[in-house]
Enzyme design. Structure first.
Site, short mmCIF file in Angstrom:
data_model
loop_
_atom_site.label_atom_id
_atom_site.label_comp_id
_atom_site.label_asym_id
_atom_site.label_seq_id
_atom_site.Cartn_x
_atom_site.Cartn_y
_atom_site.Cartn_z
N LYS A 10 0.85 -1.21 0.00
CA LYS A 10 0.00 0.00 0.00
C LYS A 10 0.88 1.25 0.00
O LYS A 10 2.05 1.21 0.41
CB LYS A 10 -0.95 0.04 1.20
CG LYS A 10 -0.28 0.07 2.60
CD LYS A 10 0.14 1.45 3.10
CE LYS A 10 0.80 1.37 4.48
NZ LYS A 10 1.65 2.53 4.79
N ASP A 137 -2.55 -1.03 10.39
CA ASP A 137 -2.74 -1.09 8.93
C ASP A 137 -3.37 -2.40 8.46
O ASP A 137 -3.70 -2.54 7.28
CB ASP A 137 -1.38 -0.96 8.21
CG ASP A 137 -0.90 0.48 8.16
OD1 ASP A 137 -1.72 1.39 8.33
OD2 ASP A 137 0.31 0.68 7.94
O1 C5P Z 1 -0.30 -0.40 14.96
P1 C5P Z 1 1.14 -0.67 14.68
O2 C5P Z 1 1.69 -1.76 15.59
O3 C5P Z 1 1.43 -0.94 13.25
O4 C5P Z 1 1.93 0.65 15.04
C1 C5P Z 1 3.33 0.69 15.16
C2 C5P Z 1 3.73 1.89 15.98
O5 C5P Z 1 3.44 3.09 15.28
C3 C5P Z 1 2.96 2.02 17.30
O6 C5P Z 1 3.61 1.33 18.31
C4 C5P Z 1 2.96 3.52 17.53
O7 C5P Z 1 4.20 3.91 18.11
C5 C5P Z 1 2.94 4.10 16.13
N1 C5P Z 1 1.59 4.50 15.70
C6 C5P Z 1 1.00 5.61 16.24
N2 C5P Z 1 -0.24 6.00 15.80
C7 C5P Z 1 -0.88 5.30 14.84
C8 C5P Z 1 -0.29 4.16 14.26
C9 C5P Z 1 0.96 3.79 14.71
O8 C5P Z 1 1.57 6.27 17.12
N3 C5P Z 1 -2.08 5.71 14.43
#
Ligand code: C5P
Length: 301
Positions: A10, A137
């Site tokens: 993506k 995601d």
């Molecule tokens: O959700 P995911 O594990 O992919 O996110 C990875 C990191 O990115 C999270 O631990 C956070 O630090 C950051 N993040 C965030 N806000 C979001 C998505 C991700 O702060 N909306």
């Protein structure tokens, strides 16, 4: 029985940070679009146990891989105590730590695939709930090839895809940790007038030139500051007269969009030989471009 599946990458055509949430995540609005760079997955049912075979260096084959987390969580939440197993062959083409959602896409496609292979009959919303626990995601890869993401990025509104356009992905051979980029955000500086509505408007009109002129990512300045090489990559792509150029997600990939396929091919040829990996792709406009027919319409709402 074996299922052969493709898992697309993506890009984020827009990413606007609205604020920090009490749970530590950031509230955002993002315009997500699948593109035609794919990993391939082969799922085979086993009597028990979850095995992952992935020969790509830098991609873990143990339970830290999102694919294994997806299979385990699905088993735990959706199998009602049945003993089930699978072997997953993962062939990577999408670079990791690249802002292309490679691991998230793999997890989403595994949820879809195992729901069928194990005949769990979970609904779209049940799968989406499991997907959101794996990563922000992941739910996107269960649905439409283009969507508006809100919340952490997991609250999705499907969008009517724009007319196909062409996307060069330039990966500067540098893996970025998403959490580190978010940590560098200065929310005072990101409070701008810009918002995602104008992008959505141009997207719905398939006006690729105007869409390109309004691409925006609030994470981009942080990525440039930490990794000046990514800014250099953006300059190199921008010099080839694309309709727009931007860092995808938290980087490190920079992408350029083109309404015209010949222009994209010319730019692609001129970028060869640099210290980066290049992919010439097009936008995915229908799930059937990468999912078998049986998986395109098997999900109940
Ligand atoms: O959700 P995911 O594990 O992919 O996110 C990875 C990191 O990115 C999270 O631990 C956070 O630090 C950051 N993040 C965030 N806000 C979001 C998505 C991700 O702060 N909306």
């Amino acid at each position: 029985m074996t299922l052969q599946l493709k898992s697309p990458a993506k890009i984020n055509l827009g990413l606007f940070i609205l604020g920090k949430r009490p749970d530590g995540y950031h509230e955002l609005e993002t315009l997500l679009q699948m593109v035609s760079l794919y990993d391939t997955l082969e799922l085979t049912a086993l009597p028990a146990g979850i095995e992952l075979i992935c020969d790509h260096p830098g991609v873990p084959s143990d339970q830290t891989n999102l694919v294994v987390r997806a299979a385990r969580l699905l088993l735990e939440k959706g199998a009602a105590g049945r003993v089930l197993g699978c072997r997953i062959h993962l062939h990577k083409n999408i670079p990791a730590g690249a802002g292309l959602g490679g691991g998230s896409g793999n997890a989403g496609i595994v949820l879809r695939g195992l729901n069928q292979l194990w005949q769990l009959h979970l609904s779209a919303s049940q799968l989406a709930e499991i997907a959101a626990q794996i990563g922000s995601d992941v739910p996107f890869f269960l649905g439409s090839p283009a969507a508006l993401g809100r919340g952490r990025g997991e609250r999705l509104t499907a969008l009517q895809p724009a007319k196909k356009f062409y996307v060069i992905l330039l990966f500067p051979r540098l893996a970025v940790a998403t959490s580190e980029v978010y940590k560098g955000l200065n929310l005072d500086l990101t409070k701008k007038q810009k918002n995602i509505n104008i992008l959505l408007q141009f997207f719905s009109e398939s006006d690729i030139a105007s869409l390109g002129a309004h691409l925006h990512n609030d994470l981009e300045p942080i990525v440039f500051k930490r990794y000046p090489i990514v800014q250099k990559a953006k300059e190199a792509l921008g010099a080839l007269d694309p309709d727009g150029v931007l860092v995808s997600g938290s980087g490190s990939t920079v992408f350029a969009i083109f309404g015209d396929s010949a222009k994209a091919s010319q730019a692609f040829a001129r970028l060869q030989g640099g210290d980066w990996d290049l992919f010439l792709t097009e936008t995915v406009t229908r799930l059937s471009e990468f999912l078998p027919a049986s998986l395109c319409d098997d999900l109940k709402p």
